[in-house]
Design a protein around this motif. Structure first.
Motif, PDB file in Angstrom:
ATOM      1  N   ASP A   1      10.212  10.959   5.585  1.00  0.00           N
ATOM      2  CA  ASP A   1       9.170   9.928   5.536  1.00  0.00           C
ATOM      3  C   ASP A   1       9.705   8.596   6.050  1.00  0.00           C
ATOM      4  OD1 ASP A   1       7.250  11.668   4.399  1.00  0.00           O
ATOM      5  OD2 ASP A   1       8.082  11.320   2.398  1.00  0.00           O
ATOM      6  N   LEU A   2      10.935   8.275   5.667  1.00  0.00           N
ATOM      7  CA  LEU A   2      11.546   7.036   6.138  1.00  0.00           C
ATOM      8  C   LEU A   2      11.691   7.053   7.658  1.00  0.00           C
ATOM      9  CD1 LEU A   2      14.231   6.652   3.349  1.00  0.00           C
ATOM     10  CD2 LEU A   2      12.550   4.895   3.941  1.00  0.00           C
ATOM     11  N   ALA A   3      12.113   8.178   8.209  1.00  0.00           N
ATOM     12  CA  ALA A   3      12.282   8.280   9.657  1.00  0.00           C
ATOM     13  C   ALA A   3      10.951   8.154  10.386  1.00  0.00           C
ATOM     14  CB  ALA A   3      12.953   9.614  10.004  1.00  0.00           C
ATOM     15  N   ARG A   4       9.917   8.782   9.828  1.00  0.00           N
ATOM     16  CA  ARG A   4       8.593   8.711  10.463  1.00  0.00           C
ATOM     17  C   ARG A   4       8.080   7.284  10.489  1.00  0.00           C
ATOM     18  NH1 ARG A   4       3.590   8.489   8.455  1.00  0.00           N
ATOM     19  NH2 ARG A   4       4.284   8.965   6.330  1.00  0.00           N
ATOM     20  N   LEU A   5       8.188   6.595   9.373  1.00  0.00           N
ATOM     21  CA  LEU A   5       7.694   5.220   9.315  1.00  0.00           C
ATOM     22  C   LEU A   5       8.545   4.299  10.175  1.00  0.00           C
ATOM     23  CD1 LEU A   5       6.841   4.996   5.520  1.00  0.00           C
ATOM     24  CD2 LEU A   5       5.220   5.049   7.414  1.00  0.00           C
ATOM     25  N   ALA A   6       9.854   4.515  10.167  1.00  0.00           N
ATOM     26  CA  ALA A   6      10.743   3.657  10.959  1.00  0.00           C
ATOM     27  C   ALA A   6      10.528   3.825  12.455  1.00  0.00           C
ATOM     28  CB  ALA A   6      12.194   3.951  10.599  1.00  0.00           C
ATOM     29  N   SER A   7       9.910   4.936  12.858  1.00  0.00           N
ATOM     30  CA  SER A   7       9.660   5.173  14.285  1.00  0.00           C
ATOM     31  C   SER A   7       8.399   4.469  14.777  1.00  0.00           C
ATOM     32  CB  SER A   7       9.541   6.676  14.553  1.00  0.00           C
ATOM     33  OG  SER A   7       8.333   7.198  13.997  1.00  0.00           O
TER      34      SER A   7
ATOM     35  N   ILE B   1       0.815  -1.204   0.000  1.00  0.00           N
ATOM     36  CA  ILE B   1       0.000   0.000   0.000  1.00  0.00           C
ATOM     37  C   ILE B   1       0.858   1.266   0.000  1.00  0.00           C
ATOM     38  CG2 ILE B   1      -0.163   0.059   2.540  1.00  0.00           C
ATOM     39  CD1 ILE B   1      -3.137   0.930   2.150  1.00  0.00           C
ATOM     40  N   ASP B   2       0.341   2.308  -0.625  1.00  0.00           N
ATOM     41  CA  ASP B   2       0.961   3.626  -0.637  1.00  0.00           C
ATOM     42  C   ASP B   2       1.315   4.016   0.801  1.00  0.00           C
ATOM     43  OD1 ASP B   2       1.358   6.459  -0.600  1.00  0.00           O
ATOM     44  OD2 ASP B   2       0.123   6.680  -2.394  1.00  0.00           O
ATOM     45  N   TYR B   3       2.570   4.389   1.032  1.00  0.00           N
ATOM     46  CA  TYR B   3       3.037   4.657   2.399  1.00  0.00           C
ATOM     47  C   TYR B   3       2.240   5.752   3.090  1.00  0.00           C
ATOM     48  CZ  TYR B   3       5.472   9.008   1.095  1.00  0.00           C
ATOM     49  OH  TYR B   3       5.771  10.283   0.680  1.00  0.00           O
ATOM     50  N   ARG B   4       1.639   6.654   2.326  1.00  0.00           N
ATOM     51  CA  ARG B   4       0.885   7.752   2.926  1.00  0.00           C
ATOM     52  C   ARG B   4      -0.404   7.268   3.585  1.00  0.00           C
ATOM     53  NH1 ARG B   4       1.457  11.185  -2.546  1.00  0.00           N
ATOM     54  NH2 ARG B   4       1.149   9.038  -3.263  1.00  0.00           N
TER      55      ARG B   4
END
Length: 250
Positions: free
Chosen positions: A222-228, A192-195
């Motif tokens: 965006d990578l940092a937000r998702l990785a958190s 799914i679209d990461y957003r």
């Protein structure tokens, strides 16, 4: 959280190989992805050549990423292999060919898992699905492959031809009945679209035992937000080095 555990929580999927550093969907991009020990998954796209050979290229036409023109399905695998799929990216990749799926499997066997996206099926009767299933079985990579597509019909055909295979639906939408849709398809993965990735969605998919891959995440923020996020899911990116930096910040 330690970087190693964060990397395990959010495994990297190299999108079309390490496509930020080499021409997408080429052996060069796949070799680059394999050069990073932390990358265990590679995503790629498959079309069928005129002579029914699964070949690795994103578009149904040759114009964007090769020096050829016209439809992929109108050329044989040999003809496709003679095109230049690298010069558009950088002159050092001049002559990089369009690989067959078999070539990619030979390269990654025992080294990484594959997310195989099935593109549109130009032939009737699920021929693309059948040829891909045959190859996966021939290389004994059933446990190292997930077959995905935007096209629900291709997912249905894959489950019919190979019920034991993992399959996934690709979507850029999040309807209220998304989980029932996945369950009706027998899909075990949501791409799914990461957003659209939220804690609520991840909780729902976890309850339904459905894995999630968020695509395509390229910006460091965006990578940092998702990785958190504390929930486990895969992160698909053109830049595995940026993913490494993001997961290391934990």
């Amino acid at each position: 959280m330690a970087p190693t555990s964060r990397a395990a929580l959010h495994p990297c999927v190299a999108h079309r190989g390490w496509s930020g550093g080499a021409p997408e969907n080429t052996l060069a991009a796949f070799r680059l992805a394999l050069s990073e020990p932390s990358v265990y998954w590679i995503e790629l796209d498959v079309h069928l050549s005129k002579d029914e050979v699964p070949v690795v290229i994103h578009d149904g036409t040759l114009n964007r990423t090769t020096n050829g023109k016209g439809k992929v399905s109108e050329r044989t695998a040999l003809q496709l292999s003679q095109l230049d799929a690298g010069s558009w990216f950088h002159p050092i990749y001049a002559g990089e060919p369009i690989p067959t799926l078999a070539q990619v499997m030979s390269l990654v066997y025992g080294r990484a898992c594959l997310n195989i996206e099935l593109k549109e099926d130009a032939q009737e009767g699920g021929l693309l699905v059948r040829r891909v299933v045959e190859l996966v079985r021939a290389y004994r990579m059933e446990s190292a492959v997930v077959i995905t597509s935007f096209d629900r019909r291709l997912i249905e055909q894959a489950k019919k031809q190979a019920p034991e295979f993992r399959t996934g639906l690709i979507t850029d939408k999040k309807p209220k009945d998304l989980i029932p849709q996945l369950q009706s398809l027998g899909a075990s993965v949501l791409s799914i679209d990461y957003r659209l990735v939220t804690p609520k969605l991840l909780a729902e998919t976890a309850t339904a035992s459905i894995g999630v891959m968020a695509w395509t995440v390229n910006q460091p923020g965006d990578l940092a937000r998702l990785a958190s996020m504390p929930e486990p899911f895969q992160i698909c990116t053109n830049y595995p080095d940026r993913w490494l930096a993001a997961v290391a910040k934990g």
